[in-house]
Motif scaffolding. Structure first.
Motif, PDB file in Angstrom:
ATOM      1  N   TRP A  22       0.906  -0.881   0.068  1.00  0.00           N
ATOM      2  CA  TRP A  22      -0.087  -0.085   0.019  1.00  0.00           C
ATOM      3  C   TRP A  22       0.984   1.551   0.203  1.00  0.00           C
ATOM      4  O   TRP A  22       2.425   1.164   1.032  1.00  0.00           O
ATOM      5  N   ASN A  24       0.805   5.100  -0.302  1.00  0.00           N
ATOM      6  CA  ASN A  24       0.228   6.454   0.691  1.00  0.00           C
ATOM      7  C   ASN A  24       0.540   7.804  -0.842  1.00  0.00           C
ATOM      8  O   ASN A  24       1.472   7.703  -1.713  1.00  0.00           O
ATOM      9  N   GLU A  25      -0.362   8.896  -0.253  1.00  0.00           N
ATOM     10  CA  GLU A  25      -0.538  10.161  -1.331  1.00  0.00           C
ATOM     11  C   GLU A  25       0.224  10.229  -1.747  1.00  0.00           C
ATOM     12  O   GLU A  25       1.243  11.837  -3.220  1.00  0.00           O
ATOM     13  N   VAL A  30       3.068   2.223   2.539  1.00  0.00           N
ATOM     14  CA  VAL A  30       2.819   2.739   4.688  1.00  0.00           C
ATOM     15  C   VAL A  30       2.268   1.273   5.540  1.00  0.00           C
ATOM     16  O   VAL A  30       1.860   0.676   6.036  1.00  0.00           O
ATOM     17  N   LYS A  50       4.563   3.890   9.852  1.00  0.00           N
ATOM     18  CA  LYS A  50       3.831   5.585   9.520  1.00  0.00           C
ATOM     19  C   LYS A  50       5.165   6.314  11.513  1.00  0.00           C
ATOM     20  O   LYS A  50       5.875   6.040  10.845  1.00  0.00           O
TER      21      LYS A  50
END
Length: 62
Positions: A22, A24-25, A30, A50
């Motif tokens: 996955w 993130n933007e 993440v 994180k």
């Protein structure tokens, strides 16, 4: 996966390998999950990343 690593893992009994990631933007991974089967034994790993700090510059080894 690096082909050499995959070949080495297969020579040591790796039968199956899968990985989902996955992103993130911001383009950072993440979370990822891995599924492996080695010599008949199965494993499932989940990693969550994180609290990222500021980026640091790195260069390729010589």
């Amino acid at each position: 996966m690096d082909r050499r690593l995959y070949d080495r893992m297969r020579s040591e009994g790796l039968e199956e390998f899968a990985c989902d990631a996955w992103v993130n933007e911001s383009g950072r991974v993440v979370r990822f999950e891995q599924w492996m089967k080695v010599s008949g034994a199965s494993a499932h790993n989940v990693v969550t990343l994180k609290n990222f700090s500021a980026p640091v510059p790195v260069s390729a080894p010589k």
